[in-house]
Design an enzyme around this catalytic site. Structure first.
Site, PDB file in Angstrom:
ATOM      1  N   THR A  83       0.728  -1.509  -0.161  1.00 14.63           N
ATOM      2  CA  THR A  83      -0.020  -0.018  -0.033  1.00 14.63           C
ATOM      3  C   THR A  83       1.002   1.342   0.069  1.00 14.63           C
ATOM      4  O   THR A  83       2.142   1.133   0.573  1.00 14.63           O
ATOM      5  CB  THR A  83      -0.846   0.082   1.125  1.00 14.63           C
ATOM      6  OG1 THR A  83      -1.840   1.349   1.170  1.00 14.63           O
ATOM      7  CG2 THR A  83      -0.152  -0.019   2.567  1.00 14.63           C
ATOM      8  N   ARG A  84       0.097   2.482  -0.456  1.00 12.94           N
ATOM      9  CA  ARG A  84       0.926   3.634  -0.500  1.00 12.94           C
ATOM     10  C   ARG A  84      -0.085   4.678   0.081  1.00 12.94           C
ATOM     11  O   ARG A  84       0.286   6.081   0.017  1.00 12.94           O
ATOM     12  CB  ARG A  84       1.529   4.163  -1.935  1.00 12.94           C
ATOM     13  CG  ARG A  84       0.307   3.791  -2.967  1.00 12.94           C
ATOM     14  CD  ARG A  84       1.128   4.641  -4.234  1.00 12.94           C
ATOM     15  NE  ARG A  84       0.308   5.490  -4.420  1.00 12.94           N
ATOM     16  CZ  ARG A  84      -0.977   5.896  -4.927  1.00 12.94           C
ATOM     17  NH1 ARG A  84      -1.415   4.914  -5.768  1.00 12.94           N
ATOM     18  NH2 ARG A  84      -1.498   7.065  -5.081  1.00 12.94           N
TER      19      ARG A  84
ATOM     20  N   HIS B 219      -8.062   2.422   6.028  1.00 14.84           N
ATOM     21  CA  HIS B 219      -9.110   2.835   6.469  1.00 14.84           C
ATOM     22  C   HIS B 219      -9.984   1.538   7.163  1.00 14.84           C
ATOM     23  O   HIS B 219      -9.306   0.360   6.967  1.00 14.84           O
ATOM     24  CB  HIS B 219     -10.147   3.678   6.055  1.00 14.84           C
ATOM     25  CG  HIS B 219      -9.351   4.930   5.427  1.00 14.84           C
ATOM     26  ND1 HIS B 219      -8.982   5.928   6.541  1.00 14.84           N
ATOM     27  CD2 HIS B 219      -9.012   5.578   4.350  1.00 14.84           C
ATOM     28  CE1 HIS B 219      -8.542   6.885   5.895  1.00 14.84           C
ATOM     29  NE2 HIS B 219      -8.251   6.591   4.598  1.00 14.84           N
TER      30      HIS B 219
ATOM     31  N   HIS C 126     -10.113  -1.345   4.434  1.00 17.24           N
ATOM     32  CA  HIS C 126      -8.897  -2.133   4.394  1.00 17.24           C
ATOM     33  C   HIS C 126      -8.620  -2.992   5.482  1.00 17.24           C
ATOM     34  O   HIS C 126      -7.866  -4.240   4.954  1.00 17.24           O
ATOM     35  CB  HIS C 126      -7.562  -1.092   4.086  1.00 17.24           C
ATOM     36  CG  HIS C 126      -7.795   0.012   3.207  1.00 17.24           C
ATOM     37  ND1 HIS C 126      -8.067   1.328   3.441  1.00 17.24           N
ATOM     38  CD2 HIS C 126      -7.609   0.278   1.776  1.00 17.24           C
ATOM     39  CE1 HIS C 126      -8.175   2.059   2.385  1.00 17.24           C
ATOM     40  NE2 HIS C 126      -8.110   1.199   1.438  1.00 17.24           N
TER      41      HIS C 126
ATOM     42  N   ARG D 118      -7.760  -4.094  -8.034  1.00 14.66           N
ATOM     43  CA  ARG D 118      -8.417  -3.198  -9.278  1.00 14.66           C
ATOM     44  C   ARG D 118      -7.216  -2.225  -9.306  1.00 14.66           C
ATOM     45  O   ARG D 118      -6.896  -1.683  -8.336  1.00 14.66           O
ATOM     46  CB  ARG D 118      -9.676  -2.585  -8.839  1.00 14.66           C
ATOM     47  CG  ARG D 118     -10.941  -3.143  -9.677  1.00 14.66           C
ATOM     48  CD  ARG D 118     -11.989  -2.210  -9.430  1.00 14.66           C
ATOM     49  NE  ARG D 118     -12.605  -1.620 -10.411  1.00 14.66           N
ATOM     50  CZ  ARG D 118     -12.216  -0.551 -10.972  1.00 14.66           C
ATOM     51  NH1 ARG D 118     -11.784   0.530 -10.467  1.00 14.66           N
ATOM     52  NH2 ARG D 118     -12.943  -0.014 -12.169  1.00 14.66           N
TER      53      ARG D 118
END
Ligand code: PPS
Length: 572
Positions: A193-194, A198, A201, A287
């Site tokens: 992740t970058r 929340h 996730h 996605r």
């Protein structure tokens, strides 16, 4: 021992050899690494980029660009190259060793230069990033930041780059493998992740790990991400808060000093290889994984599922199983998150979701962010870094002819803003700046540009630190105004105000008697008379000063600031 947990080869020499090599390397020709090259070198040396043994040779580069394969056939989708300028490259001989230094001059490793070539950057852009379009951040980097010549050759590692932040949260592939062995973790799902995490996730990552009967590794990128992302300091504080929400001992978090390229499908495969090197067995691919946003025609660079498709095609070789990223939404009636495509009673329930854009709007305007969406600790961190616009710094940039009234309106505006209070205000007036910052400069294009860039630099620092900068130079060149805008917009709003008094009116007023002298040829390069002025095309505001008093002009600026949310509404 499971193969994913066995030690992986690194490029470092032993401690004793490193001490010796460091002394010897001091005499070598040195290359000062760019921030991106430092990230690449760290992962080369610690095995994160295994099987690479150094920066790619020309043959490996060609294979990687053309078909994602090194000359020996192994899968590698991303060119890892040492780009340098022509002068540096010209001074080298093939076979020579060079020292690789960080930005403070510390020698991190050495490289034997086996290859030197001028790449076809347009081909690299087309093949690796899918289009030679500078709207893609990595293509822009390739053409505008990367050096013209590539060097290739094996690297010998001397020491890791030094990090002063979050030291305890950074792990090499071997450190992570050792941790997994110690904890008895056999299957590990990595989450790349970058962005801040929340509730959705947290739900989807935990669900992914549970379905794979595995443990979870939150593996955020803290090297270089997409321009405009939330800075990694803020993100790591957010991740630490979220980590506490997972059941104890199921989940770990480690920071990855990777320089992302935002290359979508190829990047997903690359991320998979890197995670396999870090001992993981699964990876969540969503996605539009590592998507760079829109191209210059306003369309997505890659199809939404291209990354998943390419990953699946190479899953076995990558050595990692792909876990599908489920789009989680909040079902109000059941007060829980559920995968959107598994909700059977969609017509009977209320589905809630907040998009990234909506979240940014709410943060910018200081609006409520509901608890079902994020954790209060995460929201508090984000608000600290990005307070609502009415508490952020900003710059008001007046531009116009000499004598147009810029300074007078700027002064009135400053006093009004100081009366309102709340933020410190600094006026960078043309004359004052020329006395204090730019006393050695004249009025050639080069000097005017330097003058404006200096004003822009000071204004950007003021804006970054939460103050209000009011600038009032002539600033005749549109390109320079645009460059200053870009510098400042990283930190806060840039409000360009064109003081649109006509040249005739300025000359009629001639408050300093300069127009007369300019007409007589006694002052050269005088804006409007013997020097150009690019009229602003899209300023935030344009004010007329003929038949309008100063108070009213300043008031128009305040109204604009209010409509942009930069000041609150009760200023009378
Ligand atoms: S610039 O172009 O933005 O760097 O100019 P700036 O720093 O605003 O300085 C403009 C003031 O310098 C005086 N002055 C001249 N202006 C324009 N052209 C020439 N050749 C020139 N020589 C001196 C002039 O008083 C400007 O002040 P303002 O406040 O704009 O009237």
């Amino acid at each position: 021992m499971l193969p994913n947990l066995a030690p992986i080869p690194e490029l470092y020499v032993s401690y004793d050899s490193a001490q010796k090599l460091k002394v010897e390397a001091a005499d070598l020709t040195s290359w000062d690494l760019t921030p991106r090259q430092i990230c690449d070198l760290e992962l080369l040396m610690n095995g994160g980029f295994n099987p690479l043994k150094g920066f790619l040779s020309e043959e490996d580069y060609n294979g990687v660009v053309e078909n994602m394969r090194m000359a020996d056939g192994s899968l590698w989708p991303m060119p890892i190259t040492l780009d340098v300028n022509e002068d540096f490259a010209a001074g080298l001989e093939i076979g020579q060793d060079i020292a690789l230094r960080d930005q403070e001059g510390v020698i991190l490793g050495t490289m034997t230069v086996t290859d030197r070539w001028e790449p076809n950057k347009s081909r690299e852009a087309e093949k690796v990033f899918g289009a030679d379009d500078i709207a893609h951040p990595a293509v822009n980097y390739l053409h505008h930041t990367a050096g013209k010549i590539y060097l290739g050759g094996p690297v010998t590692g001397i020491q890791q780059p030094v990090h002063y932040d979050f030291k305890a949260r950074r792990d090499t592939p071997n450190e992570l493998r050792a941790y997994f062995r110690k904890m008895g973790w056999r299957k590990i799902v990595a989450f790349q992740t970058r962005n801040p995490l929340h509730r959705a996730h947290q739900e989807l990552t935990f669900r992914a790990a549970r379905e794979a009967q595995a443990n979870l590794l939150i593996h955020p990128v803290v090297g270089m991400t997409k321009p405009g992302d939330v800075d990694h300091f803020t993100r790591v504080r957010c991740y630490e808060a979220v980590l506490d929400k997972y059941p104890a001992a199921t989940t770990a978090m480690s920071l990855l000093n990777l320089a992302m390229r935002m290359a979508g499908p190829r990047e997903a495969v690359w991320h998979g290889l890197i995670r396999a090197n870090h001992g993981c067995t699964h990876m969540i691919v969503g996605r539009d994984h590592a998507g760079p946003g829109k191209n210059s025609a306003g369309e997505d660079f890659y199809g939404a599922y291209d990354a998943q498709d390419l990953f699946r095609e190479h899953e076995e070789e990558i050595g990692i199983e792909m876990v599908d990223f489920k789009h989680m939404v909040y079902v109000q009636e059941r007060a829980q998150y559920e995968p959107n495509d598994e909700i059977e009673d969609k017509d009977d329930v209320t589905i809630l979701n907040i998009s990234g854009t909506e979240l940014r709007r709410r943060l910018a305007e200081g609006l409520e962010i509901p608890e079902w969406f994020s954790f209060p600790e995460v929201v508090a961190e984000l608000r600290k870094t990005k307070p609502p616009r009415s508490q952020q710094g900003f710059t008001v940039f007046f531009t116009g002819f000499s004598g147009s009234g810029k300074s007078t309106i700027a002064n009135a505006l400053m006093v009004k803003l100081m009366e309102m209070g709340g933020r410190p205000v600094t006026l960078l007036d043309g004359d004052i700046v020329r006395k204090n910052l730019s006393s050695e400069l004249g009025f050639s294009k080069e000097h005017r540009d330097l003058n404006i860039r200096r004003i822009g630099y000071v204004a950007s620092e003021i804006t970054k630190n939460g103050g209000i900068a009011i600038c009032a130079p002539i600033a005749p060149y549109a390109t320079t105004r645009r460059a200053v805008r870009e510098d400042i917009e990283q930190f806060g709003a840039f409000v360009e105000v064109h003081v649109a008094t006509s040249l005739e009116e300025c000359e009629r007023r001639d408050r300093k008697g300069l127009y007369k002298l300019a007409r007589e040829g006694k002052i050269k390069e005088f804006t409007g008379i013997s020097d150009p002025y690019d009229v602003p095309v899209n300023p935030e505001l344009s004010v007329e000063t003929e038949n309008v008093d100063v108070d009213n002009c300043a008031h128009q600026v305040l109204l604009k600031l209010e409509s942009m949310g930069l000041i609150s509404g009760n200023w009378g």
